[in-house]
Motif scaffolding. Structure first.
Motif, PDB file in Angstrom:
ATOM      1  N   GLY A 114       0.790  -1.223   0.000  1.00 62.46           N
ATOM      2  CA  GLY A 114       0.000   0.000   0.000  1.00 62.46           C
ATOM      3  C   GLY A 114       0.819   1.269   0.000  1.00 62.46           C
ATOM      4  O   GLY A 114       0.619   2.169  -0.831  1.00 62.46           O
ATOM      5  N   SER A 115       1.755   1.379   0.918  1.00 63.06           N
ATOM      6  CA  SER A 115       2.534   2.618   1.013  1.00 63.06           C
ATOM      7  C   SER A 115       3.445   2.786  -0.198  1.00 63.06           C
ATOM      8  O   SER A 115       3.663   3.907  -0.671  1.00 63.06           O
ATOM      9  CB  SER A 115       3.361   2.619   2.309  1.00 63.06           C
ATOM     10  N   TYR A 116       3.954   1.661  -0.729  1.00 61.55           N
ATOM     11  CA  TYR A 116       4.846   1.728  -1.884  1.00 61.55           C
ATOM     12  C   TYR A 116       4.118   2.304  -3.102  1.00 61.55           C
ATOM     13  O   TYR A 116       4.596   3.242  -3.754  1.00 61.55           O
ATOM     14  CB  TYR A 116       5.400   0.342  -2.198  1.00 61.55           C
ATOM     15  N   PHE A 117       2.942   1.761  -3.426  1.00 61.21           N
ATOM     16  CA  PHE A 117       2.219   2.232  -4.607  1.00 61.21           C
ATOM     17  C   PHE A 117       1.630   3.626  -4.385  1.00 61.21           C
ATOM     18  O   PHE A 117       1.510   4.409  -5.334  1.00 61.21           O
ATOM     19  CB  PHE A 117       1.132   1.238  -5.000  1.00 61.21           C
ATOM     20  N   THR A 118       1.291   3.947  -3.154  1.00 64.46           N
ATOM     21  CA  THR A 118       0.800   5.295  -2.873  1.00 64.46           C
ATOM     22  C   THR A 118       1.905   6.317  -3.095  1.00 64.46           C
ATOM     23  O   THR A 118       1.678   7.395  -3.662  1.00 64.46           O
ATOM     24  CB  THR A 118       0.270   5.398  -1.436  1.00 64.46           C
ATOM     25  N   LYS A 119       3.110   5.971  -2.676  1.00 64.03           N
ATOM     26  CA  LYS A 119       4.254   6.864  -2.884  1.00 64.03           C
ATOM     27  C   LYS A 119       4.525   7.037  -4.388  1.00 64.03           C
ATOM     28  O   LYS A 119       4.780   8.159  -4.861  1.00 64.03           O
ATOM     29  CB  LYS A 119       5.488   6.279  -2.199  1.00 64.03           C
ATOM     30  N   ARG A 120       4.460   5.961  -5.158  1.00 57.93           N
ATOM     31  CA  ARG A 120       4.642   6.074  -6.607  1.00 57.93           C
ATOM     32  C   ARG A 120       3.559   6.950  -7.220  1.00 57.93           C
ATOM     33  O   ARG A 120       3.829   7.787  -8.087  1.00 57.93           O
ATOM     34  CB  ARG A 120       4.605   4.679  -7.261  1.00 57.93           C
ATOM     35  N   LEU A 121       2.328   6.767  -6.747  1.00 57.97           N
ATOM     36  CA  LEU A 121       1.222   7.577  -7.238  1.00 57.97           C
ATOM     37  C   LEU A 121       1.478   9.057  -6.981  1.00 57.97           C
ATOM     38  O   LEU A 121       1.319   9.901  -7.878  1.00 57.97           O
ATOM     39  CB  LEU A 121      -0.080   7.133  -6.559  1.00 57.97           C
ATOM     40  N   GLN A 122       1.885   9.391  -5.785  1.00 54.48           N
ATOM     41  CA  GLN A 122       2.135  10.794  -5.436  1.00 54.48           C
ATOM     42  C   GLN A 122       3.309  11.367  -6.217  1.00 54.48           C
ATOM     43  O   GLN A 122       3.276  12.532  -6.636  1.00 54.48           O
ATOM     44  CB  GLN A 122       2.367  10.901  -3.927  1.00 54.48           C
TER      45      GLN A 122
END
Length: 583
Positions: A227-235
């Motif tokens: 979750g945090s990994y893909f959220t960071k990529r999204l941001q």
């Protein structure tokens, strides 16, 4: 545990094991029976499964929320999207988005965010009926769903989250009470319109354009650990202007491989509905198939709506959206006005123009035109193409047609006043121009009015929108001039100037066009006047582009070029009038 073992384990964790056979596992997950036999044997040997294929480990997580992406236009759903947003299409009596929400509720997911934009008000009832949260995307017209997904991640990251497009119809519930890893859903159907293809190990490899891939459904699950990994990529992607117009799946792609596994489903069990034809194929009795536009066409052609077939959305025009369809072995084009079009165009005047043209055979065969809303039905010209503005033979044919129209000397009781139109578009824009030197350039351009008023000119019905795309050349070489939305009384040299700036000609190309129209008999004064019109019309269409941009419609280089014509050709005309340059 390898990837194929994970896929089998996830499948078994969500089944009634009394009905599961290894043959069924193979069919459902897309593996060979031999592979499944080997995997099951290994999982039984290491204690992960018992002999009844019941899962003996507790490595699963429960999905906690879902994000439904429902902000976009659904452009390919013309004409239905003139009345409904795509998420509210009805299949078998149930709106798509309601079925998705109910399927999420079945697996215990009540935390649901729906990202809305286009026709957002139509979704408001979902708050009361299903307890969802609506997230409003104000940039639905100019940004892809990467932006929508980011809006839904403001309160928490993507962990334990389903990401779901609103235009999905699944026969069986695609969501599960137990998940084991992150995945993205594709079907077993091969297609050339996909971006990815499944590998033997359930990876998703990015394919090149026109290569065969697996049909993408768009549903995905992001596991807690990711979750945090893909959220960071999204941001990170959102903060970069190079990614702001991409689809959300771009965050999954790392060096040509998605960093999630494939979730393979049968193409006959889950459907993405992008077009009118896809809706009809899935549910021929859907209430929305017989919408107002389809009913109108049926009435004009005197056929039931089932005879209106092969609907294909044409390239989005600068003012309208149109679609091609067939009916009883003939093809037609239905025009539907685009965003803000009826603010720009007087449809009653347009209808009057077609009356004036009568039987002159200069334009397409118009079967119907509505002077109130601008809907227009015309016969499709098979094999016709647009004018190639770089081809002199095409230019000679098109300028001959334009000259023939001008020589008719038709009269109307309304005009297209260039200076008033500039002010009109400024008011529609409603804010200051984005160009820093706009006021100075406008003063220079409007200063040309004194010169324009002093020179000789005719005053007849002109096309005004005589751009290369509005000249159709059929298979026999005949030329038609179409789309008379802006036609009105004006100097015919305005049509030449308009052609030049639409074609984004340089001066040499413009002079060539003038020579072709005037058959090498253009005098100094007329040529200078056309240059002046190019400056005035450039400013006019620059304002038009800024207004359309405020509605979310971007015309890229065309917009910048129009402003450059205003600047450069006003400067050119002043130099000619001062004797510093020759026309």
């Amino acid at each position: 545990m390898n990837k194929t073992e994970l896929v089998v384990l996830r499948y078994l964790a969500n089944q009634d094991n009394s009905k599961v056979t290894q043959r069924k596992i193979a069919r459902e997950v897309g593996l060979s029976l031999g592979s499944v036999n080997n995997i099951v044997r290994k999982l039984i040997d290491d204690g992960t499964l018992n002999k009844d294929l019941k899962v003996q480990v507790d490595d699963f997580e429960a999905p906690k929320r879902a994000i439904i992406l429902a902000a976009g236009y659904g452009m390919r759903m013309v004409p239905i999207n003139t009345e409904y947003p795509k998420g509210l299409l009805e299949v078998k009596g149930n709106p798509l988005i309601e079925r998705i929400i109910e399927q999420l509720h079945e697996v215990g997911i009540k935390d649901i965010q729906v990202v809305v934009g286009f026709m957002k008000e139509h979704y408001e009832y979902l708050i009361d009926e299903y307890g969802v949260e609506l997230v409003v995307n104000r940039h639905y017209a100019d940004k892809k769903n990467l932006y929508s997904l980011n809006l839904a991640c403001q309160r928490e990251d993507l962990a334990n989250t389903y990401i779901v497009p609103c235009d999905i119809y699944a026969e069986e519930n695609p969501f599960r009470k137990k998940e084991l890893y992150s995945w993205y859903m594709v079907t077993n159907q091969d297609t050339i319109t996909s971006d990815v293809k499944i590998t033997r190990n359930f990876n998703l490899k990015v394919v090149k354009q026109s290569e065969i891939g697996n049909k993408m459904i768009g549903i995905a699950y992001i596991a807690e650990k990711d979750g945090s990994y893909f959220t960071k990529r999204l941001q990170d992607f959102i903060s970069s202007t190079s990614h702001e117009n991409e689809y959300w799946e771009t965050i999954l792609n790392v060096d040509g491989t998605y960093e999630v596994l494939a979730n393979v489903v049968d193409a006959n069990e889950i459907f993405e509905i992008n077009t009118y034809e896809e809706l009809r194929n899935l549910d021929n009795d859907s209430n929305q198939l017989n919408n107002r536009t389809i009913s109108l066409i049926g009435n004009i052609l005197k056929v039931p709506h089932k005879e209106i077939k092969d609907i294909t959305v044409l390239k989005k025009g600068m003012t309208n959206r149109s679609f091609l369809f067939s009916c009883e072995n003939k093809k037609y084009i239905m025009r539907i006005p685009g965003e803000g079009a009826n603010e720009l165009i007087d449809r009653r005047k347009e209808a009057k123009i077609y009356e004036l043209l009568g039987d002159e055979r200069l334009t397409e065969n118009v079967m119907y035109i509505n002077p109130d809303n601008g809907y227009k039905l015309t016969e499709f010209v098979e094999g016709a193409r647009n004018c190639d503005c770089s081809n002199n033979l095409d230019l000679e044919k098109c300028m001959t047609t334009l000259r023939k129209f001008h020589q008719l000397g038709l009269k109307a009781d309304f005009e297209f006043n260039l200076y008033k139109q500039i002010n009109f578009y400024e008011k529609l824009r409603g804010s200051n121009s984005s160009y820093r030197d706009y006021d100075f350039i406008k003063e220079k351009v409007l200063g040309l009015q004194t010169y324009i008023d002093s020179v000789k000119k005719d005053y007849i019905l002109c096309h005004i929108d005589a751009n290369p795309d509005n000249f159709l050349i059929d298979q026999k070489g005949n030329v038609m001039l179409i789309d008379w939305e802006y036609a009105a009384m004006q100097d015919p040299d305005v049509d030449i100037a308009m052609f030049a700036i639409y074609a984004m000609y340089n001066r040499k190309q413009t002079d060539n066009l003038i020579d072709i129209y005037y058959q090498n008999q253009c005098d100094f004064e007329t040529r200078t006047k056309i240059y002046a019109y190019m400056a005035i019309c450039g400013l006019l269409w620059s304002n038009w582009c800024e207004y359309k941009n405020s509605l979310g419609v971007d015309f890229g280089e065309y917009s910048l070029k129009q402003y450059r014509y205003a600047k450069e050709y006003s400067k050119l005309v002043y130099r000619i009038l001062e004797g510093k340059e020759n026309a």
